[in-house]
Design a protein around this motif. Structure first.
Motif: not given
Lengths: 263, 176
Positions: B155-175
């Motif tokens: 569902p679109i809502g899941t795409v949104k929240t999953n994608n947010r989680k993914c990018i958050s993980e990316l951001r953490k690995s940058v830090l």
């Protein structure tokens, strides 16, 4: 608006990847203007993705900006440095001439810059005029094509892609009365250098091909519709790939598309 | 200088500002293009076309429509996809369903960790399978949220929240 909830919804990530509708983009844009926290979040997401992309590219890009600059052909006029005069030249005359020199140099560069700007505008104008005339030309062609294809006595024959290019297709619109065949080959790949497509009219029993002509300048014709004379009592049409100039008989191993006339 | 200011000078055909933007975005756009065309020379060629195109069409960018980054990303991935499309067409192949990002990640995954110059490994480790696919579709293939939701049967809502989680993980690995 609940900013935290808005950020947590994941809409900003999709904003950065360009996956939202125009309306949603507008909405996010206004939120960015209004709430610094939203702006900071968008910038952080963008940065994360930039870091990731840079890492997958291994920072191996060796294209210097000068390469791009040469391509866009925009020269920057660098102001020439005026050499400093020594202290002992205290004469007003010298000072005046220096001032004059500086002034004229300044005017000269200013003038050059303006000239250059005019040139850039002119090029842009010519480009735009070009685009307009191309669009007009293309619209005219499409109109003419439409008129031809809408004629009542036209026979449409679908040519299916053959073993060599199964994803290709072509169409022949055959006006029996005027003895003309319009061949639409937009669904065929561009022929390799030194090769041309050749169109054949076929009778099936016995199988005998008659040359209708080669499709010269395949690349130049953007509509990819060619007009050929067809005085034959065709039962089928075929298109083969042949050496430049065409062949006397079709090379069947290079048969790209084939279709049978229905009636 | 503020990005907004830089972009507006660039739109007035100021070469110096264009150069600054190039320095900011060339490496990441090269990465995007390279991920898709998978060949360094071709990626450099496409990169040049992308920035020349950006210069010529600078007036088509408008801040209300999105980030400058998103605008140039769009030009870059379209140019890169066009490139492989024309290539596969010439070879009579149809490989447009290819996975760009997942492939490149896997190819790096097989490399010795010692030669991990750019620290890509930490990104790979941070990304789960779902994330790789999401990032592939949304960032490298330019899918809309609706298209991604259909492709991944999510569902679109899941795409949104999953994608947010993914990018958050990316951001953490940058830090890190």
């Amino acid at each position: 608006m609940d900013i935290e909830k808005y950020i947590a919804s994941g809409i900003l990530e999709l904003y950065v990847s360009g996956s939202l509708s125009e309306k949603e983009n507008q909405e996010v844009y206004h939120a960015i203007l209004k709430y610094p926290a939203v702006k900071a979040e968008v910038e952080a997401i963008e940065q994360a993705f930039m870091n990731l992309s840079e890492a997958v590219g291994n920072r191996e890009n060796n294209v210097p900006f000068s390469t791009i600059k040469n391509k866009i052909d925009a020269k920057v006029v660098e102001l020439e440095q005026i050499p400093q005069r020594n202290k002992w030249i205290a004469y007003t005359g010298w000072a005046a001439s220096v001032a004059l020199l500086v002034g004229s140099l300044w005017l000269f560069t200013e003038n050059q810059q303006l000239k250059e700007e005019i040139q850039i505008s002119n090029t842009t104008n010519t480009n735009l005029e070009d685009q307009i005339s191309k669009a007009n030309e293309s619209a005219k062609k499409m109109k003419a094509l439409n008129a031809i294809l809408r004629a009542e006595n036209i026979e449409s024959v679908a040519l299916e892609g053959q073993a060599i290019a199964p994803n290709s297709f072509a169409k022949v619109f055959w006006n029996k009365k005027d003895q003309l065949a319009y061949v639409d080959v937009a669904g065929l790949p561009a022929p390799p250098d030194g090769k041309v497509y050749q169109v054949w009219s076929l009778t099936l029993d016995p199988l005998s091909p008659t040359n209708l002509g080669v499709l010269e300048d395949f690349d130049a014709d953007e509509n990819k519709v060619f007009m050929l004379t067809n005085t034959n009592n065709s039962q089928a049409f075929g298109i083969t790939l042949e050496p430049e100039g065409g062949s006397d008989a079709p090379t069947l191993a290079q048969l790209y598309a084939l279709g049978v006339v229905k009636s | 200088m503020q990005l907004e200011h830089l972009v507006s000078k660039f739109q007035q055909k100021d070469v110096k500002s264009f150069e600054k933007l190039y320095e900011m975005y060339a490496a990441s756009m090269f990465g995007v293009i390279y991920t898709i065309v998978k060949n360094k020379e071709e990626a450099e060629e496409v990169l040049q076309d992308v920035f020349v195109k950006a210069w010529k069409n600078s007036s088509s960018y408008a801040a209300q429509k999105g980030r400058f980054f998103t605008w140039i990303l769009n030009i870059a991935r379209n140019a890169a996809i066009d490139k492989i499309r024309s290539k596969s067409y010439n070879q009579g192949k149809q490989n447009l369903d290819a996975t760009f990002f997942v492939d490149i990640i896997e190819s790096y995954d097989n490399l010795d960790t010692k030669i991990d110059v750019t620290g890509l490994n930490k990104y790979i480790k941070a990304l789960r399978e779902t994330c790789k696919n999401l990032i592939e579709l949304l960032y490298f293939k330019g899918y809309t949220q609706k298209e991604a939701s259909e492709e991944l049967k999510m569902p679109i809502g899941t795409v949104k929240t999953n994608n947010r989680k993914c990018i958050s993980e990316l951001r953490k690995s940058v830090l890190r």
